[in-house]
Design a protein around this motif. Structure first.
Motif, PDB file in Angstrom:
ATOM      1  N   TRP A  97     -55.497 -37.127  53.741  1.00 15.95           N
ATOM      2  CA  TRP A  97     -56.386 -37.050  54.895  1.00 15.95           C
ATOM      3  C   TRP A  97     -57.772 -36.652  54.435  1.00 15.95           C
ATOM      4  O   TRP A  97     -57.932 -35.758  53.601  1.00 15.95           O
ATOM      5  CB  TRP A  97     -55.885 -36.005  55.868  1.00 15.95           C
ATOM      6  N   ASP A  98     -58.804 -37.267  55.027  1.00 20.78           N
ATOM      7  CA  ASP A  98     -60.166 -36.867  54.699  1.00 20.78           C
ATOM      8  C   ASP A  98     -60.469 -35.520  55.362  1.00 20.78           C
ATOM      9  O   ASP A  98     -59.769 -35.080  56.270  1.00 20.78           O
ATOM     10  CB  ASP A  98     -61.176 -37.944  55.102  1.00 20.78           C
ATOM     11  N   ALA A 148     -68.592 -25.204  58.058  1.00 24.45           N
ATOM     12  CA  ALA A 148     -67.992 -24.110  57.293  1.00 24.45           C
ATOM     13  C   ALA A 148     -66.490 -24.333  57.123  1.00 24.45           C
ATOM     14  O   ALA A 148     -65.937 -24.096  56.047  1.00 24.45           O
ATOM     15  CB  ALA A 148     -68.261 -22.773  57.973  1.00 24.45           C
ATOM     16  N   MET A 149     -65.824 -24.819  58.172  1.00 25.26           N
ATOM     17  CA  MET A 149     -64.386 -25.046  58.075  1.00 25.26           C
ATOM     18  C   MET A 149     -64.097 -26.136  57.042  1.00 25.26           C
ATOM     19  O   MET A 149     -63.166 -26.019  56.249  1.00 25.26           O
ATOM     20  CB  MET A 149     -63.804 -25.448  59.438  1.00 25.26           C
ATOM     21  N   GLY A 150     -64.899 -27.183  57.034  1.00 28.69           N
ATOM     22  CA  GLY A 150     -64.729 -28.242  56.041  1.00 28.69           C
ATOM     23  C   GLY A 150     -64.928 -27.722  54.631  1.00 28.69           C
ATOM     24  O   GLY A 150     -64.191 -28.082  53.706  1.00 28.69           O
ATOM     25  N   ARG A 190     -60.598 -31.585  62.296  1.00 29.57           N
ATOM     26  CA  ARG A 190     -60.177 -31.836  63.683  1.00 29.57           C
ATOM     27  C   ARG A 190     -58.789 -31.263  63.941  1.00 29.57           C
ATOM     28  O   ARG A 190     -58.533 -30.672  64.991  1.00 29.57           O
ATOM     29  CB  ARG A 190     -60.222 -33.333  63.985  1.00 29.57           C
ATOM     30  N   LEU A 191     -57.876 -31.409  62.972  1.00 31.96           N
ATOM     31  CA  LEU A 191     -56.522 -30.885  63.132  1.00 31.96           C
ATOM     32  C   LEU A 191     -56.531 -29.359  63.224  1.00 31.96           C
ATOM     33  O   LEU A 191     -55.936 -28.775  64.135  1.00 31.96           O
ATOM     34  CB  LEU A 191     -55.621 -31.323  61.971  1.00 31.96           C
ATOM     35  N   LEU A 205     -56.157 -24.438  66.426  1.00 31.12           N
ATOM     36  CA  LEU A 205     -56.611 -23.087  66.748  1.00 31.12           C
ATOM     37  C   LEU A 205     -57.021 -22.954  68.216  1.00 31.12           C
ATOM     38  O   LEU A 205     -56.730 -21.931  68.862  1.00 31.12           O
ATOM     39  CB  LEU A 205     -57.761 -22.673  65.830  1.00 31.12           C
ATOM     40  N   VAL A 206     -57.657 -23.952  68.767  1.00 30.67           N
ATOM     41  CA  VAL A 206     -58.039 -23.923  70.186  1.00 30.67           C
ATOM     42  C   VAL A 206     -56.787 -23.903  71.053  1.00 30.67           C
ATOM     43  O   VAL A 206     -56.666 -23.081  71.981  1.00 30.67           O
ATOM     44  CB  VAL A 206     -58.945 -25.123  70.546  1.00 30.67           C
ATOM     45  N   LEU A 207     -55.837 -24.780  70.758  1.00 29.24           N
ATOM     46  CA  LEU A 207     -54.596 -24.821  71.533  1.00 29.24           C
ATOM     47  C   LEU A 207     -53.845 -23.495  71.444  1.00 29.24           C
ATOM     48  O   LEU A 207     -53.380 -22.961  72.459  1.00 29.24           O
ATOM     49  CB  LEU A 207     -53.716 -25.975  71.049  1.00 29.24           C
ATOM     50  N   LEU A 208     -53.735 -22.938  70.225  1.00 27.35           N
ATOM     51  CA  LEU A 208     -53.061 -21.646  70.068  1.00 27.35           C
ATOM     52  C   LEU A 208     -53.773 -20.538  70.840  1.00 27.35           C
ATOM     53  O   LEU A 208     -53.127 -19.685  71.456  1.00 27.35           O
ATOM     54  CB  LEU A 208     -52.965 -21.269  68.592  1.00 27.35           C
ATOM     55  N   GLY A 209     -55.100 -20.556  70.802  1.00 25.77           N
ATOM     56  CA  GLY A 209     -55.867 -19.548  71.531  1.00 25.77           C
ATOM     57  C   GLY A 209     -55.614 -19.617  73.021  1.00 25.77           C
ATOM     58  O   GLY A 209     -55.415 -18.590  73.690  1.00 25.77           O
ATOM     59  N   VAL A 210     -55.616 -20.809  73.569  1.00 25.25           N
ATOM     60  CA  VAL A 210     -55.392 -20.976  75.005  1.00 25.25           C
ATOM     61  C   VAL A 210     -53.960 -20.607  75.376  1.00 25.25           C
ATOM     62  O   VAL A 210     -53.725 -19.865  76.337  1.00 25.25           O
ATOM     63  CB  VAL A 210     -55.718 -22.422  75.444  1.00 25.25           C
TER      64      VAL A 210
END
Length: 192
Positions: A116-117, A164-166, A123-124, A129-134
Motif C-alpha cells: 500500500w502507498d 506528520a502521520m505519513g 487514510r486507513l 482512529l476517528v471511528l475508534l474515537g467516536v
C-alpha cells in the motif's frame, strides 16, 4: 524555442519518455518511500525518499544536471522541488500526476512486491482512529476528542501540504526496504 518551452517544469509522461530516450543527463528521482518504490517504479529511477533528500540535498547537487522528480501523484515531488531549489539545482522538473499518470499512460514500469502507498495507509490509520474515537465516546465521554484531534491534523496536513502521520508511517518496518541506502544512490549518480 525558449529554454522554458524546451524544458517545462511539469512534464507529462510522453515528454519524460522522450527525454529518457534522447538525453542521458536526465535523472529520475523517485521521492516515495522505499516500499512504494519497490512495489512499482520507472525503470532507471533512483529512490531518494523525501526525508533523505532533506538531509542529503547538498550531496545530490554535485551529481544532478537535469532531474525529474516522481512521487505517487505529485505532492511530495513538489516538496522535493523546493528542497532542491534551495541548494541551487537548475533544471528540476516534476512528472505531472506522478507514477499514477505514468502507469495510466502505459509507460514501462518495474514491479516488485505489492504494498500500500503511504497516502492509502494514512487514510486507513486516520479513519480507524476517528471511528475508534467516536465509538469509544459512547462508553467513555471525552473520547470524541481523539476524532477531533485527527481531523485537526488532517486540516493542518492539507494547509501545509505536509503529513506528520505519513512521515511516521514511512519509518515503520513494512515501509522500509534495502533500496533506502542513500550512499549507494549517490555513488550510482556519481558513476553515471
Amino acid at each position: 524555442m525558449t529554454d522554458a518551452a524546451a524544458h517545462p517544469t511539469r512534464l507529462d509522461p510522453a515528454v519524460l519518455r522522450d527525454w529518457l530516450a534522447t538525453d542521458d543527463t536526465v535523472r529520475v528521482l523517485d521521492v516515495r518511500s522505499p516500499a512504494e518504490f519497490e512495489a512499482v517504479h520507472i525503470p532507471g529511477a533512483y529512490n531518494v525518499p523525501l526525508h533523505l533528500m532533506r538531509e542529503h540535498r547538498q550531496e545530490l547537487h554535485a551529481h544532478l544536471e537535469q532531474v525529474v522528480l516522481v512521487c505517487r501523484s505529485g505532492m511530495r515531488a513538489a516538496q522535493a522541488e523546493q528542497l532542491l531549489a534551495e541548494v541551487g539545482i537548475p533544471n528540476v522538473h516534476i512528472l505531472d500526476g506522478g507514477i499514477l499518470a505514468w502507469q495510466a499512460a502505459g509507460a514501462p514500469v518495474r514491479r516488485g512486491r505489492a504494498r500500500w502507498d503511504i497516502e492509502r495507509q494514512v487514510r486507513l490509520v486516520a479513519g480507524t482512529l476517528v471511528l475508534l474515537g467516536v465509538l469509544t465516546s459512547l462508553i467513555l465521554p471525552g473520547a470524541q476528542w481523539l476524532a477531533a484531534a485527527i481531523g485537526a491534523g488532517l486540516i493542518v496536513a492539507a494547509l501545509t501540504n505536509t503529513c506528520a502521520m505519513g512521515a511516521v508511517l514511512t519509518k515503520l518496518p513494512f515501509n522500509r526496504s534495502a533500496n533506502c541506502d542513500i550512499d549507494k544512490v549517490i555513488g550510482q549518480l556519481a558513476a553515471r
